[in-house]
Design a protein around this motif. Structure first.
Motif: not given
Length: 438
Positions: A393-414
């Motif tokens: 949803a963020c990508h569709a609105e023009g914001v680049i965010v990345l996921t991470c985490g052992t379970w893939g449930n973390v959104i990271r901001f860099l």
């Protein structure tokens, strides 16, 4: 800035030009090389990436913590252009050059501790981690290496063995390098242990039983874990592990590939706990996007490798060295370590308010401009599906965010440390709306 620093959507994401390029990618590029965003970049500067359709995206990924001083920072571009005009390559192992020495001198100065140091330069984070292990083995005469749950150290054979997560990093690519052992990481949100000493004793008990100090060359740890979920260990955990290493002649290696170089509001994340590693691995943010990495550490340890035992054709490439020297100048002259702490305050304020209003935000954590949220379901279990929906949803609105985490449930901001407060607030407005609608 070369680009006006504003978010601008002129097509749906992805637009027609990006879709055409994605079709070409599928036909020409190995399918194992995946992409997070469905758009192709045409230009970038500061905190904005413009795609081939003219959309301008707010960049909260920085190329995975690489473009710390902003994409193509003018002083970096000027330094690289001047170096390219002089010479692009000679191979430092054949005919050496001053920029390599200057970068080594700078890293010897900037890494924690005032002891005598040496530095060796390489091209990627994984390559530097692997060389840190080589150096530790040469110094100690031992073979075993200890890493931690949730760790990520790279994609070479040795560093895949050191990385914890199977998919997508390890699945189907074994067998892996032997003599790599795993200890429990301090993960306060998940293990409930807030006392770092207690968490360290648990880890050290495993190390003693499964490996034994007499067999152990190095303990390699990310002071703040990156791909594992931006996990900040409990206070005292790192210091206790480092003390044990010193007492037992084990090399303590800080993998600061993602957390280093001003990213966390200190030049290196281990400084937050007053920990001085024996060896420090640097990469990502060191050269504003040019491939450069390093191992820096105690002179007696670094000098243990025999002549020609370290090196590589492209290691410390002169263009990358010029970029690194300019990046260091920008960080120091523009006060970007302090700026990272300002960004931390802004992001934590926004995200703690978001967590207070939405129980799906189970944890907010991180330091400096290395911040994350862990998303959970009603039972507190990891919610990877929500993370995926939110990122999309963020990508569709023009914001680049990345996921991470052992379970893939973390959104990271860099975000780049040069991003404006206004642009960052706008990005978090998009995030907030996206979470409400997810």
């Amino acid at each position: 800035m070369a680009l006006i620093q504003e978010r601008r959507l002129v097509t749906a994401i992805p637009g027609p030009a990006s879709q055409e390029l994605m079709a070409r990618k599928r036909a020409a590029v190995a399918s194992g090389v995946a992409t997070t965003m469905p758009v192709f970049a045409a230009e970038a500067s500061g905190g904005i990436v413009r795609d081939v359709d003219g959309n301008q995206l707010i960049d909260l990924g920085s190329g995975i913590a690489v473009t710390t001083v902003g994409v193509s920072a003018p002083r970096v571009v000027e330094a690289v252009a001047a170096q390219a005009a002089a010479y692009t390559h000679t191979c430092f192992m054949v005919t050496p050059y001053e920029p390599y020495v200057a970068v080594a001198e700078a890293l010897n100065r900037l890494t924690p501790g005032d002891h005598e140091k040496r530095t060796a330069l390489f091209s990627s984070g994984a390559e530097a981690v692997e060389n840190a292990v080589k150096i530790a083995r040469a110094h100690t005469g031992r073979q075993a290496v200890v890493v931690f749950d949730h760790a990520y150290h790279g994609r070479t054979n040795l560093t895949m063995a050191m990385t914890a997560k199977a998919m997508p990093y390890k699945h189907g690519f074994g067998p892996f390098s032997p003599e790599v052992y795993r200890a429990p990481m301090s993960y306060p949100f998940r293990d409930g242990v807030k006392d770092g000493q207690v968490a360290a004793e648990r880890a050290l008990d495993v190390i003693d039983k499964q490996v034994g100090a007499a067999n152990l060359a190095a303990v390699v740890i990310e002071p703040i874990q990156g791909e594992g979920g931006f996990i900040v260990p409990a206070d005292g955990f790192l210091a206790a592990i480092a003390r044990w290493c010193a007492e037992n002649g084990v090399v303590f290696v800080a993998d600061e590939v993602q957390s280093g170089f001003a990213r966390t509001g200190a030049m290196y994340a281990c400084e937050h706990e007053g920990v001085v590693p024996d060896l420090v691995v640097t990469a990502k943010g060191v050269a504003d996007g040019l491939p450069l990495s390093a191992v820096t550490g105690r002179a007696a340890i670094m000098d243990a490798a025999h002549a020609s035992g370290l090196g590589g054709t492209y290691g410390g490439n002169p263009l990358a060295c010029a970029a690194a020297l300019a990046t260091i100048e920008i960080i120091e002259a523009d006060g970007l370590v302090a700026r990272a702490r300002e960004l931390e305050a802004l992001m934590l304020d926004r995200l703690h308010r978001l967590a207070a209003a939405d129980p799906r935000v189970g944890d907010v954590r991180g330091r400096g401009a290395m911040i994350a949220i862990e998303l959970v379901d009603a039972d507190g279990a990891p919610d990877a599906a929500l993370a995926k929906r939110l990122a999309s949803a963020c990508h569709a609105e023009g914001v680049i965010v990345l996921t991470c985490g052992t379970w893939g449930n973390v959104i990271r901001f860099l975000p780049p440390l040069t991003i404006s407060d206004d642009l960052l607030h706008e990005a978090f407005d998009v995030l907030t709306t996206a979470l409400q609608e997810a």
